[in-house]
Design an enzyme around this catalytic site. Structure first.
Site, PDB file in Angstrom:
ATOM      1  NE  ARG A 264      44.053  37.089  37.588  1.00  0.00           N
ATOM      2  CZ  ARG A 264      43.424  38.249  37.632  1.00  0.00           C
ATOM      3  NH1 ARG A 264      43.154  38.791  38.822  1.00  0.00           N
ATOM      4  NH2 ARG A 264      43.067  38.871  36.531  1.00  0.00           N
ATOM      5  CG  HIS A 314      37.990  37.297  41.939  1.00  0.00           C
ATOM      6  ND1 HIS A 314      38.758  36.507  41.107  1.00  0.00           N
ATOM      7  CD2 HIS A 314      38.436  38.566  41.745  1.00  0.00           C
ATOM      8  CE1 HIS A 314      39.613  37.268  40.427  1.00  0.00           C
ATOM      9  NE2 HIS A 314      39.433  38.525  40.802  1.00  0.00           N
TER      10      HIS A 314
END
Length: 354
Positions: A264, A314
């Site tokens: 993250r 991502h």
């Protein structure tokens, strides 16, 4: 699909049979996601015959519009809901027993309505995305070891100029967060002949792992960074892991270290990383980043133009069938939920956040 159609005729039939509005099912599902267009939901054709889908929608309003029976569901399949959306939906579902997230990380959905309900089961897609993420990590290692940017530049400029490249063999990979993703990274790293240092909450769990040379706790991270050539972040994001990489330990990183973040964005202090990457003669050779503190990454971010950054939107785990496999995992867990919920796979510790 084993979809329970909620038209007027069907709902009346149910009330006639049961004396109430409850469907005859131990697994009554609300899908938090789009009603159409998401092809991964075709995997719901594999649901056990006892399961029924009561409603689908991206938020509470859409779900209410889809069916007034949704509050009788006891299962949520979460496709794209966040903590705020789920909080509103959960308040209207008094029989809720289980939530499944199609993602491996659950930080974006955790809320008091989930964490404070001890009876509520939360499962995730642990293991579904591990292989693709591990491949990305080794690709990132090779990107810097073989100086792929220089190869591309020379090709574009029609330049034939030999130069030395690095090997991954005998280099050290520090894996911070040694769950299913970290384990997959270690397996590939060992295939390349690398040394592996695993950083996890309980290092003793690595005792019999043939792919781990050294195991240590997160408190040892600074020392690990002093000895590591490639540092891989694949921790779950919790209050304890937020900003775990910062200017203090970046300054002490082994000269030439490459940082790879597939966990993250908030696991590191992004401004501190940018400063370290911009520093002439600094310890970092570069960084490979698939996740960011703000997504989409703002166009004004210096990360876009830094020459020593490999950047991806991502999507390191976004394979053609990854979401399909995650929904398929849900259908298998549905069968276990009906017979014995304690036997379900990928149960999340809601207090730990993973």
């Amino acid at each position: 699909f084993n979809v329970f159609a909620m038209g007027a005729d069907q709902s009346s039939a149910i009330q006639d049979i049961t004396g109430s509005s409850f469907p005859l099912s131990k697994c009554r599902i609300v899908i938090v996601g789009p009603r159409s267009g998401d092809h991964c939901l075709t995997e719901l054709a594999l649901l056990p015959k006892e399961a029924r889908i009561l409603a689908t929608g991206n938020n509470l309003q859409e779900i209410q519009q889809d069916s007034h029976f949704f509050s009788e569901a006891n299962v949520i399949l979460n496709i794209n809901g966040n903590a705020q959306i789920l909080t509103e939906i959960i308040k209207e579902m008094p029989f809720l027993e289980w939530i499944h997230s199609i993602t491996a990380g659950v930080d974006h959905i955790l809320c008091p309505a989930i964490t404070e309900n001890e009876e509520l089961i939360l499962t995730n897609a642990k293991g579904v995305f591990s292989s693709s993420l591990a491949e990305y990590v080794l690709t990132a290692c090779s990107y810097f070891a073989k100086d792929i940017p220089r190869l591309i530049k020379q090709k574009n400029e029609n330049v034939w100029e030999k130069f030395c490249v690095s090997e991954l063999r005998n280099k050290t990979m520090g894996i911070v967060g040694y769950g299913s993703i970290g384990t997959a990274c270690a397996k590939l790293a060992k295939a390349y002949g690398m040394n592996v240092v695993a950083v996890r909450r309980d290092p003793s769990l690595c005792g019999n792992d043939p792919n781990v040379d050294v195991a240590c706790s997160l408190e040892d991270l600074e020392h690990v960074m002093e000895e590591t050539d490639y540092l891989v972040l694949c921790l779950a994001l919790t209050e304890q892991t937020k900003g775990v990489v910062h200017s203090g330990n970046l300054a002490k990183a082994k000269p030439g270290m490459v940082l790879i973040n597939i966990g993250r964005g908030a696991l590191l202090v992004e401004d501190d990383l940018i400063a370290a990457l911009q520093q002439d003669g600094g310890p970092l050779k570069g960084a490979a980043l698939d996740v960011f503190s703000t997504e989409p990454l703002p166009a004004t971010s210096p990360l876009w133009t830094l020459p020593n950054v490999l950047l991806s939107p991502h999507n390191a785990d976004l394979t053609v069938d990854s979401r399909h496999r995650s929904v398929r995992l849900f259908t298998l867990n549905c069968a276990k939920f009906i017979t014995d919920p304690t036997d379900m796979d990928c149960i999340v510790d809601k207090k730990l956040g993973y």
